[in-house]
Every structure is written in structure tokens, then in C-alpha cells.
Design an enzyme around this catalytic site. Structure first.
Site, short mmCIF file in Angstrom:
data_model
loop_
_atom_site.label_atom_id
_atom_site.label_comp_id
_atom_site.label_asym_id
_atom_site.label_seq_id
_atom_site.Cartn_x
_atom_site.Cartn_y
_atom_site.Cartn_z
N ASP A 141 39.79 47.15 39.71
CA ASP A 141 40.91 47.63 38.91
C ASP A 141 41.11 49.12 39.20
O ASP A 141 40.19 49.93 39.01
CB ASP A 141 40.61 47.41 37.42
CG ASP A 141 41.74 47.90 36.51
OD1 ASP A 141 42.83 48.20 37.02
OD2 ASP A 141 41.52 47.96 35.29
N GLU B 221 37.49 30.46 31.86
CA GLU B 221 38.01 31.04 30.62
C GLU B 221 39.37 31.70 30.85
O GLU B 221 39.57 32.44 31.81
CB GLU B 221 37.08 32.09 30.04
CG GLU B 221 37.64 32.68 28.75
CD GLU B 221 36.95 33.93 28.26
OE1 GLU B 221 37.37 34.46 27.20
OE2 GLU B 221 36.00 34.40 28.91
N ASP C 167 43.61 52.26 38.25
CA ASP C 167 44.60 52.67 37.26
C ASP C 167 45.06 54.09 37.54
O ASP C 167 44.24 54.98 37.75
CB ASP C 167 43.99 52.58 35.86
CG ASP C 167 45.04 52.62 34.76
OD1 ASP C 167 45.90 53.51 34.80
OD2 ASP C 167 44.98 51.77 33.86
#
Length: 543
Positions: free
Chosen positions: A243, A178, A245
Site C-alpha cells: 500500500d 474473508e 499512500d
């Protein structure tokens, strides 16, 4: 800009004050004029006739006085507001001392500003005319014009396809992947899939996505998810991803907040990569780890080993939990609680943090500089020691002295908990545990900054500078400077010159280095896969 606890606005004889932000490897950026109209009022401390103010760390402000036509400095006690953030490192010596003792030519090199000539005077170096120059700045309004060029001439489709095909492990592996595109005006298009590299190229050049996200490999083609039998469409494989941040560190950094970053707080990302990369390799045995700069304020990791791609959601959650040391929301004050003995993996992390902590936290972030900042540290120490340290901190004359006081007072465990809370990687666990979770693609363009999401060379991690990462604007300008060949070359095979031209194009730009890092990562994976196939062949021969 940041505000103080008691701020008053002082008139400036109707003279507008222009505020600029100095940026590493880029021209200074205009912040605004007339501070009284800004979101937060600015205390001017009686400085009048001042056209430019720049904050250098925490020691003083340097400003250009229009009436006297001279650069001047003011000490920290004369002001309370940071006019703008600038992280060029003048935290251990005052700007006035730097101006008096540093040759003009060296100042230019020290501040790494482009276009500085040897011997150029400091006032000329930061003159209003130079500061207003913004040739290398990114303008988001230009993105619709620049993206078609980027996707046609610079995006590394060949390497990208090789990566996500994993050596042709299965024809459906790429076809069932995807992709998600965010288009202009935040139009979000999910469940995109492509049969081959050529289809991907054509669709990206047609749709010109502002952002590209990569999802899982599904049981069926994502583009046909509405036509398959209910319950049969599900995610099967996905890289183990992480991830990190910078906004998750807002409670422990003093230089920036929210989406802002600077070289001072970027040290946190360096520490995070070093700690997590070691854990992934040594504790879990993962060999193929691709670290990527997000393009703005964080980093992503793609663990691409076959066994990592096949992990269940429960297994991904377990890995993420193993790496999670800092726990608790915004209402939690103490977020690290160590057991005795300390887990060997956490002890290894402390070794990494120790290498950076004093320079980063004590000197650059200056977490002991004022009562406001050291209160956050003292909130992490035992109640019985807090009051005594508070008194000693007030008497102490410097941040270094306060840090030494803390080291003499606390046990090793309490000190290590403080270091971990301030520096240990803070993961978004939800990104890691979800198989069908989307993550921003390498070589995507960040629409806010214009920077390319580039792979990071972990072997030279300390040299990585997010502010030197190429923007789509700078790349297109680099292309303009080269002599372009005619697009419609007369040859029998129409595809061959296109491929050759694109390869030649990125080699003319600063995208060459990041693509080389990407290629080395892919080649290592391909070489490993060939070795595994040979081992399987040899084992088959034994029978």
C-alpha cells in the site's frame, strides 16, 4: 488552499470572489466565494472587482476582472497565497506569455477541458457559466442511488471470482476467503464469506457496500468464525500486498498535502510502481503482480504467485524491509542513509528516479524556488557545506542554477540520498507483513471521490491518469446514454440474459479498459497454472 507566513485580508468593495479549481479531464470545481469566510484568510494584493481567480502553478495568477470584462494576470511577487491548486504545467512560462502566444483552440487542448470547441476564445472557455457547469462532477449524495446500479450492471463478478478462485486450486480457497463491507453511515461488517460467485453477487446487491475490503483465506469459513473451536480459526493464505499512500510524501511535495493529489505529485506513484514492480519481478521472481489505483490518493499491489500467498508473517516482513529505504517518522529529518557500495537494487531505483527527478522535483515541484523549500533540501547535506550553499542559493537567480550548484558541491552519494528521500517509494509496512490485514478490493468505489479502484496497465504506466479514471456517476451516465434493453426478457433460462446483459453493459462504458487489464492479468495466471500442471504431469510420467 494553502496559507503564507504573514497574511492579511484585504476588503474587496463588498464584492464576493468566486474561486474555482481547474481539474484535469473534468469541469472546474467551485471552491467557494467570499474568501474572508474561508478557513484561511486570503491576501488579495489589491485586486478588486475580480470575480474569478485561478492559480496556475507558481508563476502568476490569472483572473477575470468583472469591471473591465477582461482576463488579466499578476506576477508572482504581487501575491503570496495560492488561491487554489492547479497542476496544468505552466511552471516554465508565464500565463501572460501563454495567453499571448497560444491560439485559443490549442489552449483548450492543452488544458484538456471537456466540451471545448476549436477556435473557442479563452475568456469564453473559462467563463463563469462554463466553470459552474458540473455535469461530470461526482456528488456523494447520489451514491445510495448509484451503487445498486453499479453492483447490478457493472461490477465484474465473473472475472473477480476467477481471480480469487485461482483456477479452483481448492474449493475452500474462495469459500474461506474473508470479505469486509463498509455500509452506509460507516457500518463495518467483517468476516463475510461466500460459497460461490452467485452468493457473492446476491449479497453485494443486497447490502450495497460503500467499500469492499479483501482479507485472508482462513482455516474455516469466516462467516462461521464464532462457532468453531477456540484457537482453530486462523489465517492461512493471503496475497503479498503493498500500500503506497500519497500522504506519506507530504514532507517532500509542495503542490498538495493530505488527501489532495495532482498530476505533478502523481509522478511519485509512477516512480513507486516502476521501482517496486522491478524489485518484485527481478529480485524475488514474482510473476503475477496486480497494480490497482486506490480511487483517491494511492496505489495497491497484489502479488498473487502461489509462493507469495503462502509466505509467513516473518517472510512478508523481510520482503517489506528489503524494499524500505526511506526510514523515520515526522521528527526525523534525514531519512535515507546509504552504505558503500550501494546495494544493486537501490542503484536500480536511482536509475528510475534519475529519469524523472529534474523535471519532477526541480521544475514541477520547484524545490529550490524559495528559501522555505530549499531549506528542506539543505537540511540533508553535511553541516560543513550547508552555510556556503545557503549563501550561494540566495545569490542564484533560478531553481535550475541552485540545482547545478548542489550537483557541483556534493558527492554522488549525498545527491543520491536526496533523490531517494524525495522520490523513493514509501511503504506502509504493516499492511504488507500482516497475513490477516484487509486491503481495499479492486473495483470498489471510493465514497469520497466516486472513482472506481481500477487495475493499472503497467506497460502503459506513464499514460495512466488518475483524474481520467471513471467515477460511478460518469459510468451511470454512460449507461443512460445507451439504448437499454428490457430487463424482463422472456426466455426460459432466467440467468442467461442477466449475464449477457451485464457483459454488454460494462462494454458500453469506460470501465471496459480497466476490466480488459484485469482479464489479461487473470488469463496470464491461468495460463501459467496450466503450464505448471503439465510440468507436474510430465514429471509424474517419468517415474
Amino acid at each position: 488552499m494553502s496559507g503564507g507566513s504573514h497574511v492579511s485580508s484585504i476588503k474587496t468593495s463588498r464584492r464576493k470572489i468566486s474561486v474555482f479549481e481547474l481539474r484535469t479531464n473534468a469541469n472546474p470545481r467551485f471552491i467557494g466565494s467570499d474568501p474572508c469566510s474561508s478557513q484561511k484568510q486570503i491576501q488579495l494584493c489589491g485586486l478588486k472587482g475580480c470575480d474569478i481567480m485561478i492559480n496556475f502553478g507558481i508563476k502568476c495568477i490569472i483572473f477575470f476582472n468583472l469591471e473591465e470584462r477582461k482576463w488579466k494576470t499578476t506576477a508572482k511577487q504581487d501575491w503570496q497565497i495560492f488561491f487554489c491548486r492547479c497542476s496544468l504545467g505552466l511552471t516554465t512560462r508565464s500565463c501572460s506569455q501563454a495567453l499571448q502566444t497560444t491560439p485559443p483552440s490549442k489552449l483548450g487542448a492543452y488544458f484538456r477541458c471537456p466540451g471545448v470547441l476549436p477556435g473557442e476564445s479563452f475568456p469564453r472557455l473559462f467563463s463563469p457559466q462554463k466553470m459552474a457547469s458540473s455535469e461530470s462532477q461526482y456528488d456523494a449524495a447520489e451514491l445510495p442511488d448509484l451503487l445498486p446500479i453499479y453492483y447490478k450492471r457493472l461490477f465484474p463478478y465473473s472475472q473477480y471470482f476467477r481471480w480469487l478462485s485461482y483456477g479452483g486450486v481448492s474449493k475452500k480457497y474462495f469459500q474461506n476467503r474473508e470479505f469486509s463491507f463498509t455500509l452506509k453511515d460507516d457500518i463495518y461488517v467483517r468476516y463475510q464469506s461466500f460459497n460461490n460467485q452467485n452468493e457473492l453477487e446476491k449479497e453485494m446487491q443486497k447490502m450495497v457496500p460503500y467499500k469492499i475490503d479483501i482479507g485472508a483465506v482462513y482455516s474455516n469459513k469466516p462467516s462461521q468464525h464464532n462457532s468453531v473451536k477456540s484457537g482453530t480459526f486462523h489465517a492461512e493464505y493471503k496475497e503479498l500486498v503493498f500500500d503506497i499512500d500519497m500522504t506519506d510524501y507530504d514532507d517532500v511535495r509542495t503542490c498538495c498535502s493530505s488527501a489532495d493529489i495532482c498530476p505533478k505529485c502523481w509522478t511519485l506513484m509512477t516512480i513507486a510502481i516502476k521501482i517496486l514492480d522491478r524489485v518484485l519481478e527481478e529480485d524475488f521472481g514474482f510473476q503475477h503482480r496486480l497494480w490497482v489505483y486506490s480511487g483517491r490518493r494511492g496505489v495497491h499491489c497484489w502479488v498473487c504467485d502461489e509462493n507469495a500467498r503462502k509466505l509467513s508473517q516473518a517472510a512478508r516482513s523481510a520482503v517489506a524491509e528489503y524494499m524500505s529505504v526511506v526510514k523515520g517518522g515526522t521528527d526525523t529529518i534525514k531519512k535515507v542513509h546509504l552504505t558503500n557500495p550501494i546495494h544493486p537494487s537501490i542503484q536500480q531505483a536511482i536509475t528510475v528516479i534519475d529519469h524523472y527527478f529534474e523535471d519532477y522535483a526541480v521544475n514541477e515541484q520547484d524545490i529550490f524556488s524559495s528559501k522555505e523549500t530549499w531549506q528542506n533540501v539543505l537540511a540533508l547535506v553535511p553541516d560543513g557545506l550547508r552555510d556556503g550553499l545557503q549563501i550561494d542559493f540566495v545569490k542564484a537567480k533560478s531553481s535550475t542554477e541552485r540545482w547545478k550548484l548542489l550537483q557541483r558541491t556534493l558527492t554522488a552519494t549525498y545527491l543520491e540520498e536526496i533523490k531517494l528521500q524525495y522520490c523513493y517509494p514509501r511503504l506502509d509496512v504493516n499492511v504488507s507483513k500482516g497475513i490477516n490485514h484487509l486491503l481495499k478490493s479492486p473495483f470498489s468505489v471510493h465514497p469520497k471521490t466516486g472513482r472506481i479502484s481500477v487495475p493499472i496497465d503497467v506497460k502503459n504506466l506513464d499514460k495512466f491518469d488518475p483524474f481520467s479514471v471513471p467515477t460511478i456517476s460518469s459510468l451511470c451516465k454512460e449507461l443512460d446514454k445507451t439504448k437499454e434493453e428490457q430487463e424482463n426478457t422472456s426466455v426460459e433460462n432466467d440467468e442467461e440474459p442477466e449475464v449477457k446483459r451485464r457483459t454488454r453493459d460494462y462494454k458500453k462504458t469506460s470501465l471496459l479498459g480497466p476490466i480488459k487489464v484485469f482479464e489479461q492479468f487473470i488469463e496470464k495466471m491461468e495460463h501459467f497454472r496450466k503450464g505448471e500442471l503439465l510440468k507436474q504431469s510430465d514429471r509424474g510420467g517419468d517415474f
